[in-house]
Design an enzyme around this catalytic site. Structure first.
Site, PDB file in Angstrom:
ATOM      1  NE  ARG A   1      46.450  36.099   2.503  1.00 30.49           N
ATOM      2  CZ  ARG A   1      47.755  36.302   2.675  1.00 30.49           C
ATOM      3  NH1 ARG A   1      48.296  36.222   3.886  1.00 30.49           N
ATOM      4  NH2 ARG A   1      48.538  36.595   1.659  1.00 30.49           N
TER       5      ARG A   1
ATOM      6  NE  ARG B   1      60.538  42.604   4.512  1.00 26.19           N
ATOM      7  CZ  ARG B   1      59.732  41.596   4.814  1.00 26.19           C
ATOM      8  NH1 ARG B   1      59.254  41.485   6.036  1.00 26.19           N
ATOM      9  NH2 ARG B   1      59.404  40.719   3.910  1.00 26.19           N
TER      10      ARG B   1
ATOM     11  CE  LYS C   1      60.422  36.674   1.211  1.00 29.49           C
ATOM     12  NZ  LYS C   1      58.995  36.950   1.007  1.00 29.49           N
TER      13      LYS C   1
ATOM     14  CB  SER D   1      49.669  33.425   5.320  1.00 26.18           C
ATOM     15  OG  SER D   1      51.024  33.622   5.038  1.00 26.18           O
TER      16      SER D   1
ATOM     17  CB  SER E   1      55.111  39.445  -4.034  1.00 28.33           C
ATOM     18  OG  SER E   1      54.575  39.920  -2.811  1.00 28.33           O
TER      19      SER E   1
ATOM     20  NE  ARG F   1      59.101  32.477   7.930  1.00 25.67           N
ATOM     21  CZ  ARG F   1      58.021  32.024   8.570  1.00 25.67           C
ATOM     22  NH1 ARG F   1      58.103  30.952   9.341  1.00 25.67           N
ATOM     23  NH2 ARG F   1      56.854  32.628   8.438  1.00 25.67           N
TER      24      ARG F   1
ATOM     25  CG  ASP G   1      57.987  32.642   4.336  1.00 25.26           C
ATOM     26  OD1 ASP G   1      58.674  33.530   3.793  1.00 25.26           O
ATOM     27  OD2 ASP G   1      56.799  32.805   4.656  1.00 25.26           O
TER      28      ASP G   1
ATOM     29  NE  ARG H   1      63.984  35.122   6.254  1.00 25.71           N
ATOM     30  CZ  ARG H   1      62.670  34.940   6.370  1.00 25.71           C
ATOM     31  NH1 ARG H   1      61.998  34.350   5.395  1.00 25.71           N
ATOM     32  NH2 ARG H   1      62.042  35.335   7.454  1.00 25.71           N
TER      33      ARG H   1
HETATM   34  C1  S3P Z   1      53.214  36.092   2.719  1.00 27.12           C
HETATM   35  C2  S3P Z   1      53.852  36.131   1.492  1.00 27.12           C
HETATM   36  C3  S3P Z   1      55.301  35.937   1.329  1.00 27.12           C
HETATM   37  C4  S3P Z   1      55.924  35.314   2.574  1.00 27.12           C
HETATM   38  C5  S3P Z   1      55.441  35.970   3.850  1.00 27.12           C
HETATM   39  C6  S3P Z   1      53.940  35.831   3.975  1.00 27.12           C
HETATM   40  C7  S3P Z   1      51.764  36.304   2.767  1.00 27.12           C
HETATM   41  O1  S3P Z   1      55.908  37.211   1.114  1.00 27.12           O
HETATM   42  O2  S3P Z   1      57.324  35.389   2.503  1.00 27.12           O
HETATM   43  O3  S3P Z   1      56.052  35.387   4.980  1.00 27.12           O
HETATM   44  O4  S3P Z   1      51.146  36.033   3.830  1.00 27.12           O
HETATM   45  O5  S3P Z   1      51.189  36.738   1.763  1.00 27.12           O
HETATM   46  P1  S3P Z   1      56.081  37.836  -0.373  1.00 27.12           P
HETATM   47  O6  S3P Z   1      54.748  38.219  -0.887  1.00 27.12           O
HETATM   48  O7  S3P Z   1      56.966  39.042  -0.163  1.00 27.12           O
HETATM   49  O8  S3P Z   1      56.756  36.767  -1.168  1.00 27.12           O
END
Ligand code: S3P
Length: 426
Positions: free
Chosen positions: A26, A120, A340, A22, A165, A386, A313, A344
């Site tokens: 970013r 998705r 996901k 993540s 989210s 995962r 996750d 999952r």
């Molecule tokens: C993430 C947010 C989560 C997570 C993903 C990474 C992120 O997803 O499951 O692996 O980096 O903001 P969601 O926003 O769909 O919950």
């Protein structure tokens, strides 16, 4: 590629897991938006984040590999119109966050991804981004990729997120950097706050009042180095591996311990895990430290659904731990797990069955009866990194065969090698 894992008697040693996925996404995006040059230290270099580097290059940033690190020359808030379709591969975070960025730009761009990503839900970002003024088309009226985005002329909105989210929150905050007036996002429950922390690191506008997060139009901002912590979600596989394997002790170093990510530690503690950890430093706004896990007799628990967004996750690896626990574990609040990289809930249930573990699955819950893992089972990843890693761990003590083991490289390319080293085979 099929991978045969023999019964593993013990896991011992110290491991530094790869960079946080993540934070790497970013860091690449904000480094690319910044003015000037910077280095992203210890990023994750894996399928998902290499897709982000490639997309940001197509949008005008210069991103080069410098040893383990990325050197980034940013565009100063103005992205280039890409000459071709932007391929987000398997990365939902990339597609949703970059949809936010592109909404703020006077450019035309098309986003696509692999078969999993094209299934998705994207309506969760296209709907509020359209409310902000972006013109977005996509399959099923913008519910599914490919998405075509012509941005510019955004106005801020006040938006109550219908789902917890971090990706949707982050897409709106990134778009908000280009909008007239404030952009406010209200979360139904706290989710990972890496975007807020990275904004602060770069001096971008960000205010947090409880569940409300606010940003506004940004001025061009100076590039700044960023160091990526180790990924807690990758560490989680080795934490559980050590807990369920006899005679084991594993220490993870340099791991991100952001409290919006570590819900799994709370649940494992409740299950009786011999687990300790400590935050030892603050690294560019993210708490970082070590975690030690030792073999433990776990017991089943009822998981608090409020914790799920803080371990979204880690549910597959929690299910693997539950398979080894005495008694029943009930995990509610799993509606988001259905959308996901794979479904999952279904993938966890199928793999537990393959390993001889009694399991029941509802629309948004799992009930797992622990203590019955069979040797020599088959792990089916369903094209999901995962799921591959979580059930390889579940089968580890008694031996297991993993189909399509290469899926691990989406987030953790050295996973199999690291596992062999801790098992004393390398
Ligand atoms: C993430 C947010 C989560 C997570 C993903 C990474 C992120 O997803 O499951 O692996 O980096 O903001 P969601 O926003 O769909 O919950």
């Amino acid at each position: 590629m099929e991978r045969l894992i023999p019964p593993t008697p013990s896991l011992k040693g110290t491991l530094r897991v790869p960079g946080d996925k993540s934070v790497t996404h970013r860091g690449l995006m904000l480094g690319a938006l910044a003015q000037g040059e910077s280095t992203l230290y210890y990023p994750l270099k894996a399928g998902d984040t290499l897709s982000t580097a490639q997309v940001m290059r197509q949008l005008g940033a210069e991103i080069t590999e410098q040893g383990q690190h990325f050197h980034i020359k940013g565009v100063g808030l103005r992205l280039k119109e890409p000459g071709d379709v932007l391929d987000c591969g398997n990365a939902g975070t990339l597609m949703r966050l970059v949809a936010g960025l592109l909404s703020g730009q006077e450019t035309f761009a098309v986003l696509t991804g692999d078969a999993s990503l094209r299934r998705r839900p994207m309506g969760r970002v296209t709907l509020p981004l359209r409310q902000m003024g972006a013109r977005i088309e996509g399959r099923e009226n913008g519910q599914l990729a490919p998405l075509a985005i012509r941005g510019g002329g955004l106005r801020g909105i006040h938006y109550e997120l219908p789902v917890a989210s971090a990706q949707v929150k982050s897409a709106l905050l990134l778009a908000g950097l280009f909008a007239e007036e404030d952009t406010e996002v209200v979360e139904p429950a706290p989710t990972r706050d890496h975007t807020e922390r990275v904004f602060r690191h770069y001096g971008l506008p960000i205010e947090v009042e409880g569940r409300l997060i606010r940003t506004r139009r940004a001025e061009p901002f100076a590039a700044k180095d960023l160091t990526v912590p180790g990924d807690f979600s990758s560490a989680a596989f080795f934490i559980v591996a050590a807990l369920i394997t006899p005679d084991s002790e594993v220490t993870l170093e340099g791991v991100g311990l952001n409290p919006t990510r570590t819900g799994l530690l709370t649940v494992l503690k409740e299950m009786g895990a011999d687990l300790s950890w400590e935050v030892t430093e603050g690294q560019d706004g993210e708490p970082v430290g070590w975690i030690r896990a030792r073999s433990s007799q776990l017991r089943g628990v009822v998981v608090d659904p409020q914790l799920i967004p803080l371990m979204v996750d880690e549910v597959p690896i929690l299910a693997a731990a539950a398979a080894w626990a005495a008694g029943e574990t009930y995990i509610p609040g799993l509606e988001e797990l259905r959308v996901k990289e794979s479904d999952r809930v279904a993938a966890i249930a199928k793999n537990l069955q393959n390993l001889g573990v009694p399991v029941e699955a509802g629309p948004d819950w799992l009930r797992i009866r622990g203590g019955h893992v069979a040797g020599g089972g088959l792990v089916e990843p369903f094209h999901d990194h995962r799921i591959a890693m979580a059930f390889a761990v579940c089968g580890l003590p008694k031996g297991v065969t993993v189909q399509d083991a290469e899926w691990a490289s989406i987030s953790f390319p050295s996973f199999w090698e690291d596992l062999e080293r801790l098992a004393g085979k390398k």
